[in-house]
Scaffold this motif. Structure first.
Motif, PDB file in Angstrom:
ATOM      1  N   ASP A 152       0.839  -1.202   0.000  1.00 49.61           N
ATOM      2  CA  ASP A 152       0.000   0.000   0.000  1.00 49.61           C
ATOM      3  C   ASP A 152       0.877   1.257   0.000  1.00 49.61           C
ATOM      4  N   GLU A 155       0.711   3.334   3.172  1.00 49.38           N
ATOM      5  CA  GLU A 155       1.444   2.782   4.314  1.00 49.38           C
ATOM      6  C   GLU A 155       2.940   3.036   4.182  1.00 49.38           C
ATOM      7  N   LYS A 156       3.469   2.879   2.980  1.00 50.86           N
ATOM      8  CA  LYS A 156       4.891   3.147   2.774  1.00 50.86           C
ATOM      9  C   LYS A 156       5.211   4.610   3.045  1.00 50.86           C
ATOM     10  N   ALA A 185       3.498   6.573   5.042  1.00 52.25           N
ATOM     11  CA  ALA A 185       3.345   6.796   6.483  1.00 52.25           C
ATOM     12  C   ALA A 185       4.597   6.379   7.241  1.00 52.25           C
ATOM     13  N   GLY A 186       5.190   5.235   6.835  1.00 53.69           N
ATOM     14  CA  GLY A 186       6.419   4.795   7.476  1.00 53.69           C
ATOM     15  C   GLY A 186       7.563   5.760   7.228  1.00 53.69           C
ATOM     16  N   GLU A 243      11.013   4.490   1.126  1.00 52.61           N
ATOM     17  CA  GLU A 243       9.703   3.843   1.024  1.00 52.61           C
ATOM     18  C   GLU A 243       9.843   2.402   0.533  1.00 52.61           C
ATOM     19  N   LEU A 249       6.843  -4.184   5.246  1.00 45.33           N
ATOM     20  CA  LEU A 249       5.457  -4.608   5.066  1.00 45.33           C
ATOM     21  C   LEU A 249       5.380  -5.969   4.398  1.00 45.33           C
ATOM     22  N   TRP A 309       5.387   2.674  13.076  1.00 45.64           N
ATOM     23  CA  TRP A 309       4.616   3.922  12.984  1.00 45.64           C
ATOM     24  C   TRP A 309       3.159   3.745  13.363  1.00 45.64           C
ATOM     25  N   ARG A 310       2.697   2.505  13.467  1.00 41.39           N
ATOM     26  CA  ARG A 310       1.301   2.275  13.819  1.00 41.39           C
ATOM     27  C   ARG A 310       1.100   2.069  15.311  1.00 41.39           C
TER      28      ARG A 310
END
Length: 470
Positions: free
Chosen positions: A202, A205-206, A208-209, A232, A239, A281-282
């Motif tokens: 996603d 998500e990349k 966000a990291g 990323e 991921l 990061w989550r």
């Protein structure tokens, strides 16, 4: 904390048992209270063992509760054959524990029962004392934590991503031996799966990291070896590994990386650091033990150390010995969990000390190296190695030390400043270490956990090769 069974073994004569039952119960209750207060889950036998049938039935109940360790408790004289019958139903490790109250011969019962177990070759440990003594509770806890760590291996699956790296014999183990000795299966997975899944991950998500690293760490983009796109890609590799872990049911893992990924895709430093960290990061997560260079015995060592400590485990090369300061540089291409930068429960505190540097010339594919200096403190250092095919645990105490910024820079410049470093002072003399240590990788956890490591090795039947200051 571990799950501990407690069974009190008593006298088989009804008239004696009638007179000692309350005495046994009082000591058992005290033991259970202190074990529970120490954070352990305790499963108590439903009755004091006073007959053959009770010995087997109570032991089966406790065993069915899937305890990590069973404490056979002796407050009075106990018929030894009750211990033998109970032990026959208990699949896990045993500790025989005697009170030290001279009013009743609990010690005699323990010695008679322990001798009987010796005669049939049933391994066990023996402890004695007052459960109000914190050292005794700690000793039981250490043995229980070791048993839990060993038990966690049985039925576990190791994911080996990519095979043997750069000809390292010490990174490859015999899968038959692993299954026989540790109960661990090995799943072979091609590195193409990381590439394929990372590219399909996603994009949000990349991103966000990447932004999480940019917000909390210091990212040194250079427009070539380290760009937002490459970072990323590394987050996407993390991921991808999370997908593989979930789909294949991997309990721990190792990634080959060199040379294919490091030459043509990206380094796995970010992925490996994040896997070993207790957060991403989550938010908070459980560390997943992952060894760089698909080091199987390294990953197995880390898994056991994690089981004892509950913390991330350091993975490093033994890179250099600074004889002028009696300090080792434990350094490996960016794989240290960021938790070691400050060993804080707050990710921001750790990441504030982390720098993402462009990878060095060894790795033309580029990406970030996760650089920091490990926080100071007492450490236990260990490594499973093999001598003529037989496992041994090489073990030592040490400490990570800290220096001022100028000294750090000077020492890092002697090796690879872009990589993470732990300045380690070991109990063992340098000549002893270099002549005996059986690998290039070493592993560490905070504190003096040598007693727990010794207990693990005792339970696994592995020789201890302990390094001391002599």
């Amino acid at each position: 904390m571990a799950r501990i069974g407690v069974i009190s073994i008593s006298d088989g004569r009804p008239y004696v048992q009638e007179g000692v039952a309350d005495f046994v119960a009082s000591y058992q209750d005290q033991l259970v209270h202190h074990l529970t207060a120490a954070g352990h889950q305790v499963v108590v036998g439903s009755a004091q063992v006073t007959s053959n049938s009770v010995a087997t039935s109570v032991a089966r109940e406790v065993d069915a509760a899937e305890v990590d360790l069973t404490v056979l408790h002796y407050a009075v004289w106990a018929f030894p054959h009750f211990t033998m019958l109970a032990a026959g139903q208990l699949r896990g490790p045993l500790v025989l524990l005697s009170t030290i109250d001279p009013v009743q011969p609990g010690m005699v019962g323990m010695l008679a029962s322990g001798g009987a177990l010796d005669q049939i070759g049933r391994a066990h440990a023996r402890l004695w004392g007052d459960s109000r003594d914190a050292e005794l509770i700690d000793a039981i806890g250490e043995r229980a934590d070791a048993a839990a760590a060993v038990r966690s291996l049985r039925g576990a699956t190791f994911g080996r991503i990519g095979g043997r790296p750069m000809g390292m014999y010490t990174a490859v183990a015999n899968v038959d031996q692993w299954q026989r000795q540790f109960g661990v299966d090995v799943e072979e997975i091609d590195q193409l799966e990381i590439i394929r899944r990372a590219e399909a991950a996603d994009p949000a998500e990349k991103r966000a990291g990447r932004e999480w690293f940019e917000r909390y760490a210091t990212v040194h983009y250079d427009g070539a070896k380290l760009t937002p796109e490459l970072l990323e890609r590394q987050v996407g590799s993390y991921l991808a590994m999370r997908e593989l872990i979930d789909e294949w049911g991997l309990d721990f893992s190792g990634i080959k990386a060199q040379p294919e990924l490091t030459q043509y895709f990206a380094t796995m430093d970010v992925a490996e650091a994040l896997l070993n960290d207790p957060y991403d990061w989550r938010g908070a997560k459980v560390p997943h033990i992952c060894a760089t260079e698909a080091d199987m015995d390294g990953a197995l060592t880390m898994r056991l150390l994690n089981g004892l400590s509950g913390t991330p485990v350091l993975f490093a090369d033994v890179r250099h010995y600074h004889a002028d300061r009696d300090v080792w540089d434990l350094c490996n291409s960016g794989q240290h969990a960021t938790w070691y930068a400050a060993r804080s429960a707050d990710p921001a505190e750790n990441l504030a000390k982390v720098h993402l540097h462009p990878e060095v010339f060894f790795f033309p594919a580029g990406g970030a190296s996760v650089q920091h200096i490990a926080a100071p403190g007492e450490m236990t250092l260990a490594r499973l190695t093999r001598l003529d095919g037989n496992y041994r645990m090489q073990l030592m105490r040490g400490e990570f030390v800290e220096f001022d910024a100028a000294t750090n820079a000077e020492m890092m410049d002697r090796s690879t400043p872009e990589w993470p470093h732990a300045w380690a002072r070991l109990d063992a003399p340098a000549a002893t270490f270099l002549s005996r240590f059986g690998a290039n990788h070493i592993h560490a956890i905070p504190g003096d956990r040598r007693a727990g490591v010794r207990a693990v090795c005792d339970l696994l039947g592995i020789t201890i090769d302990e390094f001391t200051g002599e």
